[in-house]
Design a protein around this motif. Structure first.
Motif, short mmCIF file in Angstrom:
data_model
loop_
_atom_site.label_atom_id
_atom_site.label_comp_id
_atom_site.label_asym_id
_atom_site.label_seq_id
_atom_site.Cartn_x
_atom_site.Cartn_y
_atom_site.Cartn_z
N GLU A 58 0.84 -1.21 0.00
CA GLU A 58 0.00 0.00 0.00
C GLU A 58 0.87 1.26 0.00
OE1 GLU A 58 -3.54 0.25 -0.08
OE2 GLU A 58 -3.34 -1.86 -0.63
N SER B 51 4.11 -6.10 -5.03
CA SER B 51 3.85 -7.30 -4.22
C SER B 51 5.06 -8.22 -4.22
CB SER B 51 2.64 -8.05 -4.76
OG SER B 51 1.48 -7.29 -4.60
N ILE C 199 0.74 -11.63 -3.18
CA ILE C 199 -0.28 -11.19 -4.13
C ILE C 199 -1.67 -11.56 -3.62
CG2 ILE C 199 -1.20 -11.59 -6.46
CD1 ILE C 199 1.80 -11.91 -7.34
N LYS C 200 -1.82 -12.79 -3.11
CA LYS C 200 -3.12 -13.24 -2.60
C LYS C 200 -3.54 -12.44 -1.37
CE LYS C 200 -2.64 -17.95 -4.25
NZ LYS C 200 -2.38 -19.35 -3.86
N TRP C 201 -2.58 -12.14 -0.47
CA TRP C 201 -2.93 -11.38 0.73
C TRP C 201 -3.41 -9.98 0.37
CZ3 TRP C 201 2.22 -12.65 3.69
CH2 TRP C 201 2.21 -13.99 4.07
N VAL C 202 -2.71 -9.32 -0.57
CA VAL C 202 -3.09 -7.97 -0.99
C VAL C 202 -4.46 -8.01 -1.67
CG1 VAL C 202 -2.50 -6.05 -2.52
CG2 VAL C 202 -0.72 -7.15 -1.14
N ASP C 203 -4.67 -8.99 -2.52
CA ASP C 203 -5.95 -9.12 -3.21
C ASP C 203 -7.09 -9.33 -2.21
OD1 ASP C 203 -7.65 -9.44 -5.58
OD2 ASP C 203 -7.75 -11.55 -4.95
N ARG C 204 -6.86 -10.21 -1.25
CA ARG C 204 -7.87 -10.47 -0.22
C ARG C 204 -8.17 -9.21 0.58
NH1 ARG C 204 -10.00 -14.73 2.94
NH2 ARG C 204 -10.27 -14.14 5.11
N ARG D 206 -7.81 -6.10 -0.38
CA ARG D 206 -8.52 -5.11 -1.20
C ARG D 206 -9.98 -5.50 -1.42
NH1 ARG D 206 -3.56 -3.95 -5.42
NH2 ARG D 206 -2.43 -2.53 -4.01
N ARG D 207 -10.25 -6.80 -1.51
CA ARG D 207 -11.63 -7.26 -1.70
C ARG D 207 -12.46 -7.20 -0.43
NH1 ARG D 207 -11.98 -12.39 -2.53
NH2 ARG D 207 -9.78 -12.86 -2.54
N SER E 101 3.43 -15.38 -4.61
CA SER E 101 2.01 -15.72 -4.74
C SER E 101 1.26 -15.45 -3.43
CB SER E 101 1.82 -17.16 -5.18
OG SER E 101 2.25 -18.05 -4.18
#
Length: 140
Positions: free
Chosen positions: A18, A23, A38-43, A45-46, A35
């Motif tokens: 952030e 990532s 990337i998944k933690w950041v995506d989660r 943000r969602r 990976s």
């Protein structure tokens, strides 16, 4: 099975991303896989949360809720196959495999043993037997 990474580590990786780091760079900085970062950041943000989701996931004994239906079904028609029972459950919007049905009946002590009433094909016969010989002597 391993444990999830700590929430503290996840939050630090997300904070770095952030703040402008990529990532992949944040993953290298905190020694985690790209990976995962990337998944933690995506989660985050969602959903707004960095917390790991629950581990494990199989619902135990999915047919326990259908117990009364299954027991009444085999009481009415004891010669149903497991596949026929699966199709009857599918009509009730319960999708399970034949193995799950087998485990349900096994847990409840119900077996489908062959007996005289449900005998399948018998052994091959050789035809009619010759009549037994009379005992005793016959005088001519």
């Amino acid at each position: 099975m391993g444990r999830p990474y700590s929430l503290d580590l996840r939050e630090r990786v997300i904070a770095a991303v952030e703040a402008g780091t990529s990532s992949r760079a944040a993953a290298r900085q905190f020694s985690v896989s790209a990976s995962s970062a990337i998944k933690w950041v995506d989660r985050f943000r969602r959903s707004g949360s960095a917390a790991p989701s629950r581990m494990g996931g199989r619902k135990r004994a999915p047919l326990n809720e259908q117990r009364d239906f299954l027991l009444s079904l085999i009481e009415e028609q004891s010669d149903l196959t497991l596949e026929e029972i699966r199709l009857r459950l599918l009509e009730r919007d319960v999708e399970v495999c034949v193995a799950a049905i087998w485990r349900f009946f096994d847990r409840n002590g119900i077996s489908f043993k062959k007996n005289r009433a449900r005998r399948r094909a018998g052994q091959a016969r050789r035809g009619r037997r010759a009549p037994a010989m009379a005992t005793g002597s016959a005088s001519a």
